[in-house]
Motif scaffolding. Structure first.
Motif, mmCIF file in Angstrom:
data_model
loop_
_atom_site.group_PDB
_atom_site.id
_atom_site.type_symbol
_atom_site.label_atom_id
_atom_site.label_comp_id
_atom_site.label_asym_id
_atom_site.label_seq_id
_atom_site.Cartn_x
_atom_site.Cartn_y
_atom_site.Cartn_z
ATOM 1 N N ASP A 1 2.019 35.469 23.521
ATOM 2 C CA ASP A 1 2.322 36.378 22.544
ATOM 3 C C ASP A 1 1.588 36.834 21.511
ATOM 4 O O ASP A 1 1.269 37.904 20.707
ATOM 5 C CB ASP A 1 3.922 36.303 22.402
ATOM 6 C CG ASP A 1 4.523 36.524 23.482
ATOM 7 O OD1 ASP A 1 4.196 37.558 24.545
ATOM 8 O OD2 ASP A 1 5.619 36.175 23.458
ATOM 9 N N ARG B 1 -2.919 37.146 27.071
ATOM 10 C CA ARG B 1 -1.437 37.624 28.339
ATOM 11 C C ARG B 1 -1.339 39.267 28.824
ATOM 12 O O ARG B 1 -1.760 38.736 30.408
ATOM 13 C CB ARG B 1 -0.027 37.740 27.491
ATOM 14 C CG ARG B 1 1.363 37.777 28.562
ATOM 15 C CD ARG B 1 1.975 38.296 27.889
ATOM 16 N NE ARG B 1 3.023 38.270 27.237
ATOM 17 C CZ ARG B 1 3.861 36.232 27.366
ATOM 18 N NH1 ARG B 1 3.758 36.488 28.912
ATOM 19 N NH2 ARG B 1 3.833 36.030 26.900
ATOM 20 N N GLU C 1 3.972 30.238 26.343
ATOM 21 C CA GLU C 1 4.269 32.396 26.353
ATOM 22 C C GLU C 1 4.412 32.057 24.704
ATOM 23 O O GLU C 1 4.023 33.373 24.789
ATOM 24 C CB GLU C 1 5.957 31.784 26.672
ATOM 25 C CG GLU C 1 6.220 31.210 28.224
ATOM 26 C CD GLU C 1 6.006 32.831 29.255
ATOM 27 O OE1 GLU C 1 5.629 33.765 28.848
ATOM 28 O OE2 GLU C 1 5.075 32.255 29.740
ATOM 29 N N ARG C 2 5.018 31.386 23.915
ATOM 30 C CA ARG C 2 4.257 31.791 21.959
ATOM 31 C C ARG C 2 3.062 32.563 21.765
ATOM 32 O O ARG C 2 2.854 33.047 21.006
ATOM 33 C CB ARG C 2 5.238 30.521 20.811
ATOM 34 C CG ARG C 2 6.863 30.574 21.270
ATOM 35 C CD ARG C 2 7.117 29.397 20.188
ATOM 36 N NE ARG C 2 6.341 28.541 19.591
ATOM 37 C CZ ARG C 2 7.480 27.690 20.753
ATOM 38 N NH1 ARG C 2 7.762 27.445 21.438
ATOM 39 N NH2 ARG C 2 7.464 26.480 20.440
ATOM 40 N N GLU D 1 -1.351 40.803 19.121
ATOM 41 C CA GLU D 1 -0.751 41.978 20.209
ATOM 42 C C GLU D 1 -0.589 41.127 21.914
ATOM 43 O O GLU D 1 -0.616 42.100 23.186
ATOM 44 C CB GLU D 1 -1.260 42.770 19.983
ATOM 45 C CG GLU D 1 -1.342 43.465 18.487
ATOM 46 C CD GLU D 1 -1.939 44.546 18.182
ATOM 47 O OE1 GLU D 1 -3.673 44.648 18.656
ATOM 48 O OE2 GLU D 1 -2.250 45.181 17.163
ATOM 49 N N GLY D 2 -0.299 39.748 22.787
ATOM 50 C CA GLY D 2 -0.095 40.138 23.558
ATOM 51 C C GLY D 2 -1.687 40.031 23.668
ATOM 52 O O GLY D 2 -1.379 39.767 25.566
#
Length: 227
Positions: A217, A224, A213-214, A220-221
């Motif tokens: 992120d 994701r 998850e880090r 600027e993601g």
């Protein structure tokens, strides 16, 4: 000079999924380099750059063509040495080779068994035919034969990441306080799993899930945003 990254996609060009290409995407962002990504279907790859390659990633930087994700990372670190390092020196580069060996010998085979039919279903008809036959040759059986054991592979998957889980008890990234290319190697594998199956199949409180998850992120993601 303009940079172009040729990567791999299925019928939806907005969902490039190759683990090796994702390593390079993260490396380019780590370096803060502007680039254009050109996702390609399996059967389109041999048609680019005068037939320069049958696989991706392939990087064009001005008049230079560089293939293979690790070679691309080497090239970026040498050519753009004034920007953040991907390896942190020769020792970090050697450690990244070990991480790559672990990822490709332990993590990738497990993901293949989980995701192979999902990948097939993401492709156009012509690429489905190519994928089914090429994987039959590579894996020694038809991809449909992996379906009955898929759930067992999912249940066994977290244990494959135990070395990473133990290491994350001491530091936030494989690279230490900040991520390096070694992080992007394993991240690429899990991003491949996430994009093709919709999940990385880890508990929410797993340290590996938190690490992933880090990385999602970062920048600027950008990673994701790919569904």
């Amino acid at each position: 000079m303009s940079i172009t990254l040729y990567s791999l996609c299925g019928a939806d060009r907005g969902r490039p999924f190759s683990p090796h290409c994702w390593k390079v995407v993260m490396a380019l962002r780590h370096k803060g380099l502007d680039y254009v990504e050109e996702p390609l279907a399996f059967t389109a790859i041999p048609t680019i750059e005068g037939g320069a390659t049958k696989i991706v990633p392939l990087l064009r930087d001005g008049d230079r063509l560089v293939a293979d994700s690790f070679a691309i990372a080497d090239y970026l670190d040498q050519t753009y040495a004034d920007r953040p390092t991907l390896f942190g020196g020769e020792a970090g580069r050697a450690a990244a080779r070990f991480v790559e060996s672990f990822s490709q010998s332990v993590v990738h085979p497990a993901i293949t068994k989980i995701a192979v039919m999902d990948i097939h279903d993401m492709l156009d008809d012509v690429d489905q035919s190519y994928f089914r036959e090429s994987r039959r040759q590579r894996l020694g059986r038809d991809i449909s034969e992996f379906v009955p054991g898929r759930q067992a592979e999912i249940e066994a998957f977290p244990a494959k990441l135990q070395p990473l889980r133990v290491m994350l008890g001491h530091q936030p990234f494989i690279g230490g306080a900040l991520p390096l290319f070694a992080d992007y190697i394993v991240f690429g594998a899990l991003q491949w799993l996430r994009i093709t199956t919709g999940s990385v199949h880890l508990p929410g409180d797993d340290p590996v899930q938190s690490w992933f998850e880090r990385l999602l992120d970062l920048y600027e993601g950008a990673a994701r945003k790919v569904a």
